[in-house]
Scaffold this active site. Structure first.
Site, PDB file in Angstrom:
ATOM      1  N   ASP A  10       0.843  -1.202   0.000  1.00 48.82           N
ATOM      2  CA  ASP A  10       0.000   0.000   0.000  1.00 48.82           C
ATOM      3  C   ASP A  10       0.882   1.258   0.000  1.00 48.82           C
ATOM      4  O   ASP A  10       0.691   2.182  -0.815  1.00 48.82           O
ATOM      5  CB  ASP A  10      -0.873  -0.048   1.265  1.00 48.82           C
ATOM      6  CG  ASP A  10      -2.048   0.906   1.224  1.00 48.82           C
ATOM      7  OD1 ASP A  10      -2.266   1.538   0.177  1.00 48.82           O
ATOM      8  OD2 ASP A  10      -2.743   1.014   2.244  1.00 48.82           O
TER       9      ASP A  10
ATOM     10  N   GLY B 116       1.222 -10.052   4.513  1.00 50.36           N
ATOM     11  CA  GLY B 116       2.256  -9.239   5.157  1.00 50.36           C
ATOM     12  C   GLY B 116       1.803  -8.864   6.553  1.00 50.36           C
ATOM     13  O   GLY B 116       1.654  -9.733   7.420  1.00 50.36           O
TER      14      GLY B 116
END
Ligand code: ADP
Length: 189
Positions: free
Chosen positions: A40, A125
């Site tokens: 992100d 993650g």
């Protein structure tokens, strides 16, 4: 049964998703859609500030759902933002929610006439999803979608490191083997 032509549309790619000149890259976002760490953060940094400005207009996204924006400075045409589930031990509907991320992202890509789509390993993650299980869900869901819809012609499963690449190779091999077994048993007299 997964056909060979479907498996040929699925490609494992090791590297940085922000570099891919595909129609759509998928972002493993958080529910605010206002940026974060991991993939992100990398996407927001590379796309530029206008991405955050557009994300503000979207008012967040629910887990398992997906929203689309422009890709600004990225080589891709669009970014599809999806919110993966946080791993909580497997009893909080994580599997269905992760499936939904892949399915909704592909549906949204198709609705926008986008034919090549790249996914990071959503939820593996910071969100802690066990990578082997996540890779199987990713491969199975993408394969099922491509079996039922012919519009999208390439899906890149992006592995950021060697270990994730190995995990994806094994998940795809498992899928191919299971599909061969089904084909063989259906061909028995
Ligand atoms: P989540 O919060 O959904 O777990 P993360 O961004 O923390 O999302 O991690 C998801 C996956 O994306 C991890 O496998 C991580 O290694 C990978 N990743 C991180 N940066 C990139 C990148 N630039 N390109 C592709 N994959 C990336």
């Amino acid at each position: 049964m997964i056909r060979q032509n479907v498996l040929e549309k699925m490609v494992i790619y090791r590297g940085d998703i922000v570099k891919l000149g595909v129609d759509a890259i998928v972002n493993a976002a958080n529910p605010s859609l206002l940026g974060g760490g991991g993939v992100d953060g990398a996407i927001h940094r590379a796309a530029g500030k206008e991405l955050l400005a557009e994300c503000y207009t979207l008012h967040g996204c629910a887990v398992g759902q997906a929203k689309i924006t422009d890709a600004y400075a990225l080589p891709a045409l669009k970014i599809i933002h999806t919110v993966g589930p946080i791993w909580q031990g497997g009893r909080a509907n994580e599997k269905e929610l992760l499936r939904s991320c892949y399915w909704q992202s592909l549906s949204l890509a198709e609705a926008h006439r986008l034919t090549t789509v790249a996914f990071p390993a959503i939820s593996t993650g910071a969100y802690g999803y066990p990578p082997q299980e996540a890779a199987l869900i990713a491969c199975q869901t993408v394969a099922q979608y491509l079996s039922e819809h012919s519009f999208i012609h390439k899906v890149y499963l992006v592995a950021f490191d060697f270990n994730t690449e190995k995990i994806y190779k094994s998940a795809l091999a498992q899928l191919a083997a299971a599909s061969k077994e089904t084909a063989n048993s259906q061909n028995q007299p």
